[in-house]
Write a protein that holds these residues in place. Structure first.
Motif, PDB file in Angstrom:
ATOM      1  N   MET A   1       0.866  -1.205   0.000  1.00  0.00           N
ATOM      2  CA  MET A   1       0.000   0.000   0.000  1.00  0.00           C
ATOM      3  C   MET A   1       0.889   1.237   0.000  1.00  0.00           C
ATOM      4  N   GLU A   2       0.588   2.159  -0.862  1.00  0.00           N
ATOM      5  CA  GLU A   2       1.372   3.391  -0.876  1.00  0.00           C
ATOM      6  C   GLU A   2       0.457   4.596  -1.018  1.00  0.00           C
ATOM      7  N   ILE A   3       1.034   5.767  -0.746  1.00  0.00           N
ATOM      8  CA  ILE A   3       0.289   7.013  -0.838  1.00  0.00           C
ATOM      9  C   ILE A   3       1.085   7.998  -1.689  1.00  0.00           C
ATOM     10  N   ALA A  36      -5.026  -1.039  -7.624  1.00  0.00           N
ATOM     11  CA  ALA A  36      -6.358  -0.804  -7.051  1.00  0.00           C
ATOM     12  C   ALA A  36      -6.230   0.240  -5.958  1.00  0.00           C
ATOM     13  N   GLY A  37      -7.146   1.203  -5.956  1.00  0.00           N
ATOM     14  CA  GLY A  37      -7.100   2.243  -4.935  1.00  0.00           C
ATOM     15  C   GLY A  37      -8.135   3.310  -5.186  1.00  0.00           C
ATOM     16  N   ILE A  38      -7.921   4.456  -4.548  1.00  0.00           N
ATOM     17  CA  ILE A  38      -8.792   5.614  -4.762  1.00  0.00           C
ATOM     18  C   ILE A  38      -7.926   6.850  -4.986  1.00  0.00           C
ATOM     19  N   VAL A 106      -9.398   3.964  -8.530  1.00  0.00           N
ATOM     20  CA  VAL A 106      -8.256   3.751  -9.430  1.00  0.00           C
ATOM     21  C   VAL A 106      -8.132   2.241  -9.631  1.00  0.00           C
ATOM     22  N   THR A 107      -8.056   1.837 -10.884  1.00  0.00           N
ATOM     23  CA  THR A 107      -7.952   0.410 -11.205  1.00  0.00           C
ATOM     24  C   THR A 107      -7.004   0.235 -12.391  1.00  0.00           C
ATOM     25  N   ILE A 138      -4.344   6.687  -2.794  1.00  0.00           N
ATOM     26  CA  ILE A 138      -4.013   5.622  -1.846  1.00  0.00           C
ATOM     27  C   ILE A 138      -4.321   4.301  -2.529  1.00  0.00           C
ATOM     28  N   GLY A 139      -3.342   3.423  -2.599  1.00  0.00           N
ATOM     29  CA  GLY A 139      -3.584   2.141  -3.257  1.00  0.00           C
ATOM     30  C   GLY A 139      -2.360   1.269  -3.245  1.00  0.00           C
ATOM     31  N   GLU A 140      -2.444   0.207  -4.019  1.00  0.00           N
ATOM     32  CA  GLU A 140      -1.294  -0.706  -4.083  1.00  0.00           C
ATOM     33  C   GLU A 140      -1.181  -1.311  -5.476  1.00  0.00           C
TER      34      GLU A 140
END
Lengths: 140, 140, 140
Positions: A1-3, A36-38, A106-107, A138-140
């Motif tokens: 997971m990263e930002i 995957a994230g936002i 986010v995909t 925020i996602g990975e």
């Protein structure tokens, strides 16, 4: 997971709604590595707004401008906060009706919007300036 | 910290607002293992919307439909974008007033909504089709 | 990456919009250790709302109250859901127009709002009670 967090500046836009999806994506090369994230996108002003709407037919943006001008009339007798002119308080009201931020999924390294969806920046002032936007992914 | 992302399809709804909280939760068995986090829920269309409101009395949803029909009149003389009928542009406007996405807290494996809160899907078209929703949960 | 989640209670406010930015920040000592992230702030009620708007001139909040009272008239003949009085259904409608939650970026241990932005709690009932807010911060 990263930002990932970035501040970007959007050059002045004419009054009305403008699609800024690709302008934002082009500033975010890191987006490609998020499976995957936002993405949270916030405008740091109270007289312009962000919303998601139809990305194809420009008359939709024309009708937005017409509708919201009728909904929030520029009649200074209706407001106390009129220091900066008839488009001052109306811009604040429009910004809270439409909103200061949008969050999109986010995909696969891209904003995961529907086929017909785009991100609008709506400039409510007659003479808008540069608009500062903070994007947090925020996602990975 | 983990991320869960799912696309779900909601079967066609009649025009108006519908509570979809449990329909969404039932599609998310993974929610149970999230002790604290957020859930972002986005509809990938520009003529239906998501919002949070009262979950008990059906007349609230009736009054929503009545109020927003009055607020955004279906008079094609007011709009340029009328290709798909009188409920076309009005649906786009309603979708930006109410919003395309909601974010709710997740606590103890469930959506952490207030006692009287539910998630509404508001279908603004007369003949809405399947609606695609992307849910992204971030938490631990 | 870490997640911080807190429930706070806001003491009763008079009808209208109130800036609660510092009231929320003071409840969140952990915010200081977040270098980059987001804060999701949700009100667990359907007759009060959260939005971001101008933080300096109190007449902006006066004009909000005047405008939204005109937009959503307290005329019980317009609504079915009137059990709790003329300010009942109108409060539900206002809460969905303005929204139940805001998400703001967090940068350098603080909410990263624009110079003129503050977080508003808008109380739509004549006799609002304590309002419960869930804050979820995700960041690192």
């Amino acid at each position: 997971m990263e930002i990932i967090q970035r501040a970007i500046s959007i050059s002045p836009k004419s009054r009305g709604c403008h699609i800024i999806t690709s302008e934002i994506e082009s500033e975010l090369p890191e987006l490609r590595r998020i499976g995957a994230g936002i993405a949270h996108i916030m405008i740091q002003h109270t007289s312009a707004s962000l919303t998601v709407n139809e990305n194809a037919d420009p008359t939709v943006r024309d009708d937005f401008e017409t509708f919201f001008n009728r909904l929030v009339p520029e009649d200074t007798r209706l407001y106390k906060h009129t220091m900066e002119g008839a488009d001052d308080m109306t811009s604040h009201i429009k910004s809270s009706i439409l909103g200061s931020s949008v969050t999109v999924p986010v995909t696969g390294g891209k904003f995961n919007l529907g086929t017909w969806q785009g991100i609008y920046l709506c400039e409510h002032r007659n003479n808008g300036k540069n608009r500062r936007i903070i994007i947090t992914i925020i996602g990975e």
